[in-house]
Write a protein that holds these residues in place. Sequence first.
Motif, mmCIF file in Angstrom:
data_model
loop_
_atom_site.group_PDB
_atom_site.id
_atom_site.type_symbol
_atom_site.label_atom_id
_atom_site.label_comp_id
_atom_site.label_asym_id
_atom_site.label_seq_id
_atom_site.Cartn_x
_atom_site.Cartn_y
_atom_site.Cartn_z
ATOM 1 N N MET A 1 0.848 -1.186 0.000
ATOM 2 C CA MET A 1 0.000 0.000 0.000
ATOM 3 C C MET A 1 0.883 1.236 0.000
ATOM 4 O O MET A 1 1.889 1.294 0.691
ATOM 5 C CB MET A 1 -0.916 0.013 1.225
ATOM 6 N N GLN A 2 0.522 2.212 -0.790
ATOM 7 C CA GLN A 2 1.346 3.388 -0.929
ATOM 8 C C GLN A 2 1.263 4.259 0.312
ATOM 9 O O GLN A 2 0.310 4.226 1.065
ATOM 10 C CB GLN A 2 0.905 4.200 -2.161
ATOM 11 N N GLU A 3 2.310 5.080 0.466
ATOM 12 C CA GLU A 3 2.373 5.949 1.628
ATOM 13 C C GLU A 3 1.206 6.919 1.678
ATOM 14 O O GLU A 3 0.766 7.348 2.728
ATOM 15 C CB GLU A 3 3.698 6.731 1.598
ATOM 16 N N SER A 5 -1.771 6.332 1.332
ATOM 17 C CA SER A 5 -2.928 5.763 2.009
ATOM 18 C C SER A 5 -2.916 6.052 3.497
ATOM 19 O O SER A 5 -3.905 5.872 4.187
ATOM 20 C CB SER A 5 -2.958 4.245 1.793
ATOM 21 N N PHE A 6 -1.755 6.486 4.011
ATOM 22 C CA PHE A 6 -1.698 6.896 5.413
ATOM 23 C C PHE A 6 -2.490 8.176 5.588
ATOM 24 O O PHE A 6 -2.361 9.115 4.801
ATOM 25 C CB PHE A 6 -0.249 7.162 5.849
ATOM 26 N N ARG A 73 7.423 10.088 8.017
ATOM 27 C CA ARG A 73 6.765 9.040 8.792
ATOM 28 C C ARG A 73 7.376 7.680 8.486
ATOM 29 O O ARG A 73 7.593 6.868 9.387
ATOM 30 C CB ARG A 73 5.270 9.016 8.497
ATOM 31 N N ALA A 74 7.678 7.417 7.213
ATOM 32 C CA ALA A 74 8.266 6.132 6.844
ATOM 33 C C ALA A 74 9.614 5.928 7.520
ATOM 34 O O ALA A 74 9.951 4.810 7.931
ATOM 35 C CB ALA A 74 8.414 6.047 5.330
ATOM 36 N N LEU A 137 -2.918 3.751 12.998
ATOM 37 C CA LEU A 137 -1.834 3.701 12.029
ATOM 38 C C LEU A 137 -1.678 2.298 11.443
ATOM 39 O O LEU A 137 -1.483 2.130 10.242
ATOM 40 C CB LEU A 137 -0.527 4.150 12.675
ATOM 41 N N VAL A 138 -1.763 1.274 12.308
ATOM 42 C CA VAL A 138 -1.672 -0.105 11.836
ATOM 43 C C VAL A 138 -2.870 -0.445 10.957
ATOM 44 O O VAL A 138 -2.734 -1.074 9.901
ATOM 45 C CB VAL A 138 -1.578 -1.076 13.034
ATOM 46 N N LEU A 140 -4.774 1.509 9.147
ATOM 47 C CA LEU A 140 -4.761 2.181 7.857
ATOM 48 C C LEU A 140 -3.843 1.487 6.861
ATOM 49 O O LEU A 140 -4.072 1.548 5.646
ATOM 50 C CB LEU A 140 -4.338 3.638 8.027
ATOM 51 N N ARG A 141 -2.837 0.816 7.371
ATOM 52 C CA ARG A 141 -1.900 0.140 6.473
ATOM 53 C C ARG A 141 -2.234 -1.326 6.260
ATOM 54 O O ARG A 141 -2.099 -1.843 5.146
ATOM 55 C CB ARG A 141 -0.481 0.262 7.022
ATOM 56 N N LEU A 142 -2.693 -2.017 7.324
ATOM 57 C CA LEU A 142 -2.865 -3.466 7.247
ATOM 58 C C LEU A 142 -4.305 -3.931 7.401
ATOM 59 O O LEU A 142 -4.580 -5.125 7.259
ATOM 60 C CB LEU A 142 -1.996 -4.141 8.310
#
Length: 227
Positions: A1-3, A5-6, A73-74, A137-138, A140-142
């Motif tokens: 997922m692209q950044e 999407s955060f 953030r990354a 945060l988790v 939104l990514r997973l």
Amino acid sequence: MQESSFVSLPFSRSRLTLVFVLAASLALSMVLVMGRVVMTGRFTFLFLIWNLFLAVIPFALSTMLGTARGPLRARVLVPVGAAWLLFFPNAPYILTDLFHLDSRPGVPLWYDLAVILSCAWNGLMLAYASLADMQRLVQLRLGPIAGWAFAVVALLLSSFGIYLGRYLRFNSWDVLANPLTLFYDIVNRLIHPFSFPGTWGLTLVFGVFLLVGYGTVRALGRSHEEA
């Protein structure tokens, strides 16, 4: 997922309200502690202010992660996330300061109860607020399942951390200052779990208690949003 999407956790009106309420509640706890010092001339509960400072750290870290954007953030996600997990148990740990409640001369028992409960409440709310940030945060990514799995694991690990702090007297910085002893005590309990029933009893009971409380707080917030 692209950044992209955060979704950051900006300082919206609701976020600023949360920070203001937490700050006011922390101020009340400090006033109560200092009031006890004035009444008794003793620094018996002054350690609670230090414990509150430690409880603020995970909330500050999760806020920093939430407001970071793009490549920043990354870059900081893993080290700041690891620091958050390390300091996170300090927030709910304050619940165990109720062990210090006892009748003492110069101050009513109810006042000491108010002091400790106020600090314990702040520790719990700071823990839940920072955990909600990290779970988001988790998620939104997973995805939501991974988000809740993270929350459950974090609360169980924090309960184990509470045991390490309350009974074995380890601190978060012992990971760097005293890593061999800390590692030995943890591994010893993992290899011989039945030799340490108190360790796993406290971890499980506190973990379930914290999880039920966290779920209740999240459900209350969601019900008000939908009303």
